[in-house]
Scaffold this active site. Structure first.
Site, PDB file in Angstrom:
ATOM      1  N   ASP A   1      36.135   9.478 123.730  1.00 41.33           N
ATOM      2  CA  ASP A   1      35.412  10.765 123.796  1.00 41.33           C
ATOM      3  C   ASP A   1      33.944  10.542 124.196  1.00 41.33           C
ATOM      4  O   ASP A   1      33.046  10.577 123.368  1.00 41.33           O
ATOM      5  CB  ASP A   1      35.519  11.434 122.415  1.00 41.33           C
TER       6      ASP A   1
ATOM      7  N   GLU B   1      28.467  23.208 122.640  1.00 44.44           N
ATOM      8  CA  GLU B   1      27.527  22.444 121.811  1.00 44.44           C
ATOM      9  C   GLU B   1      26.205  22.195 122.528  1.00 44.44           C
ATOM     10  O   GLU B   1      26.053  22.510 123.720  1.00 44.44           O
ATOM     11  CB  GLU B   1      28.184  21.113 121.421  1.00 44.44           C
TER      12      GLU B   1
ATOM     13  N   ASP C   1      38.238  22.986 122.691  1.00 40.88           N
ATOM     14  CA  ASP C   1      36.928  22.349 122.853  1.00 40.88           C
ATOM     15  C   ASP C   1      36.443  22.607 124.288  1.00 40.88           C
ATOM     16  O   ASP C   1      37.198  22.430 125.247  1.00 40.88           O
ATOM     17  CB  ASP C   1      37.150  20.840 122.628  1.00 40.88           C
TER      18      ASP C   1
ATOM     19  N   TYR D   1      44.465  23.950 117.618  1.00 39.66           N
ATOM     20  CA  TYR D   1      43.137  23.507 118.044  1.00 39.66           C
ATOM     21  C   TYR D   1      43.292  22.365 119.055  1.00 39.66           C
ATOM     22  O   TYR D   1      43.842  21.303 118.719  1.00 39.66           O
ATOM     23  CB  TYR D   1      42.304  23.011 116.841  1.00 39.66           C
TER      24      TYR D   1
ATOM     25  N   ARG E   1      28.335  25.198 118.370  1.00 41.61           N
ATOM     26  CA  ARG E   1      28.294  23.921 117.630  1.00 41.61           C
ATOM     27  C   ARG E   1      26.950  23.247 117.878  1.00 41.61           C
ATOM     28  O   ARG E   1      26.541  23.121 119.035  1.00 41.61           O
ATOM     29  CB  ARG E   1      29.428  23.022 118.131  1.00 41.61           C
TER      30      ARG E   1
ATOM     31  N   CYS F   1      31.408  11.869 121.230  1.00 38.94           N
ATOM     32  CA  CYS F   1      31.952  12.420 119.977  1.00 38.94           C
ATOM     33  C   CYS F   1      30.817  12.651 118.987  1.00 38.94           C
ATOM     34  O   CYS F   1      29.902  11.835 118.865  1.00 38.94           O
ATOM     35  CB  CYS F   1      32.969  11.419 119.417  1.00 38.94           C
TER      36      CYS F   1
ATOM     37  N   GLU G   1      27.953  20.333 113.191  1.00 40.69           N
ATOM     38  CA  GLU G   1      28.662  19.054 113.373  1.00 40.69           C
ATOM     39  C   GLU G   1      28.032  17.972 112.496  1.00 40.69           C
ATOM     40  O   GLU G   1      26.811  17.919 112.333  1.00 40.69           O
ATOM     41  CB  GLU G   1      28.600  18.650 114.855  1.00 40.69           C
TER      42      GLU G   1
ATOM     43  N   ASN H   1      34.780  20.572 110.547  1.00 35.92           N
ATOM     44  CA  ASN H   1      35.440  19.589 111.401  1.00 35.92           C
ATOM     45  C   ASN H   1      35.784  18.372 110.566  1.00 35.92           C
ATOM     46  O   ASN H   1      34.902  17.625 110.162  1.00 35.92           O
ATOM     47  CB  ASN H   1      34.468  19.214 112.533  1.00 35.92           C
TER      48      ASN H   1
ATOM     49  N   HIS I   1      34.534  26.090 121.692  1.00 39.36           N
ATOM     50  CA  HIS I   1      33.213  25.735 121.169  1.00 39.36           C
ATOM     51  C   HIS I   1      32.344  25.073 122.217  1.00 39.36           C
ATOM     52  O   HIS I   1      32.799  24.301 123.048  1.00 39.36           O
ATOM     53  CB  HIS I   1      33.267  24.971 119.842  1.00 39.36           C
TER      54      HIS I   1
HETATM   55  C1  LIG Z   1      35.734  18.076 117.580  1.00 42.21           C
HETATM   56  C2  LIG Z   1      35.648  17.084 118.663  1.00 42.21           C
HETATM   57  O1  LIG Z   1      34.684  17.499 119.592  1.00 42.21           O
HETATM   58  C3  LIG Z   1      36.962  16.969 119.435  1.00 42.21           C
HETATM   59  O2  LIG Z   1      36.903  16.511 120.551  1.00 42.21           O
HETATM   60  O3  LIG Z   1      38.004  17.305 118.907  1.00 42.21           O
HETATM   61  C4  LIG Z   1      35.294  15.671 118.181  1.00 42.21           C
HETATM   62  C5  LIG Z   1      36.280  15.113 117.224  1.00 42.21           C
HETATM   63  C6  LIG Z   1      36.375  13.616 117.237  1.00 42.21           C
HETATM   64  O4  LIG Z   1      36.003  12.959 118.221  1.00 42.21           O
HETATM   65  O5  LIG Z   1      36.887  13.066 116.276  1.00 42.21           O
HETATM   66  C7  LIG Z   1      33.883  15.651 117.630  1.00 42.21           C
HETATM   67  O6  LIG Z   1      32.965  15.415 118.433  1.00 42.21           O
HETATM   68  O7  LIG Z   1      33.698  15.870 116.440  1.00 42.21           O
END
Ligand SMILES: C[C@](O)(C(=O)O)[C@H](CC(=O)O)C(=O)O
Length: 303
Positions: free
Chosen positions: A63, A120, A91, A48, A165, A128, A195, A218, A118
């Protein structure tokens, strides 16, 4: 002519994994070539690619929706190339624009060798899913993202598993989030990703109410969701679990310790893993063998 049979696509491998009864697909979060190698070396048959980790390792930024489609696609292509027989879930954030752009992202990810991605319902300047005050697009816009991906997949006659998502749970509640996911499935999504699930009860309810659509969990320690282990996620009814920050957290701790040892105590050795071992973890022996087998002379005497 060599007898070359077309390999089974990694998307169809992933579909077969998802179809296995009483199994959960456990996906290690990887964020670069090195962590991907380490995951493959311990025996994972799926990877992943976290967007958070990609943004952090490639750009050195948190993020916050800063990585572009090209950043993400290039990173995914490199990871997918390490073992093209292994499905890579990557992602794809919001798809990076309107339907036309989401279609382009879909084609780019397929050509990069990605098995699943995925998409969203956050605004393009996303964050994030476990941070506060996320902004969302409306339900129709989200559906159009999924439809664009599905239409492009059909147009190219090339498979990719679409994971829808929704980030709506935090601000609009469970029912709205479920409605968005159901519409996403109608628009062509194969897997549902709610999420920021807030409790085990909610997780179980979600898996039951998605009625056979494979659901993804997740697992983000320190985020808004309970940290379920694989067994617990399976018992809730999930078919997939991703661990986006597992490697990031391990590296944060181990590397900070090694750098502190250097700056504070002049320790140049760290944990002392031999350089050859490090290279071997990234295919040193296989690379040499490949070269020698083809008649190359550089490594014939060993390296
Ligand atoms: C799943 C996710 O989109 C990711 O970038 O891996 C993130 C994970 C994270 O930032 O911990 C998310 O938005 O949940």
């Amino acid at each position: 002519m060599a007898d070359l049979k077309p390999p089974q696509t990694t998307a169809s491998k992933l579909r077969a994994m998802l179809a296995q009864e009483n199994e959960i697909v456990v996906c290690p979060g990887v964020y670069d070539g090195y962590t991907s190698r380490l995951a493959l070396n311990v025996g994972f048959k799926i990877l992943y690619m976290t967007g958070a980790g990609t943004t952090m390792s490639r750009l050195g930024i948190a993020d916050l929706g800063v990585a572009t489609m090209n950043d993400m696609r290039d990173h995914a292509a490199m990871i997918a190339s390490l073992d093209p027989t292994i499905p890579l879930i990557a992602d794809a954030d919001t798809g990076y624009g309107g339907p036309l752009m989401v279609g382009r992202t879909t084609a780019a990810y397929i050509n990069a060798g990605v098995a699943a991605f995925h998409l969203e319902d956050q605004v393009v300047n996303k964050r994030c899913g476990h941070l506060k005050n996320k902004e969302l697009v409306d339900e129709d816009t989200f559906s159009s993202r999924i439809r664009a991906a599905s239409n492009m997949r059909a147009q190219l006659s090339r498979d990719i598993v679409i994971i829808a998502r929704t980030d709506a749970l935090a601000s609009l509640g469970y029912d709205v989030a479920m409605s968005r996911l159901r519409k996403a499935v109608e628009a062509g999504a194969d897997v549902a990703f709610l999420e920021g699930v807030t409790s085990v009860e909610e997780a179980e309810k979600f898996c039951t109410e998605m009625k056979g659509v494979p659901c993804l969990y997740n697992c983000v320690p320190g985020g808004v969701s309970p940290v379920l282990n694989v067994k617990e996620a399976k018992e809730c009814g999930y078919k997939l679990v991703i661990t986006p920050t597992l490697a990031l957290g391990a590296v944060y701790e181990a590397v900070s310790k090694a750098y502190k040892g250097l700056i504070e105590e002049g320790d140049t050795k760290g944990n002392g893993v031999a350089v050859r071992t490090l290279f071997e973890s990234c295919g040193l022996n296989e690379a040499v063998e490949f070269d020698v087998k083809a008649g190359g002379t550089l490594y014939q005497k060993g390296v």
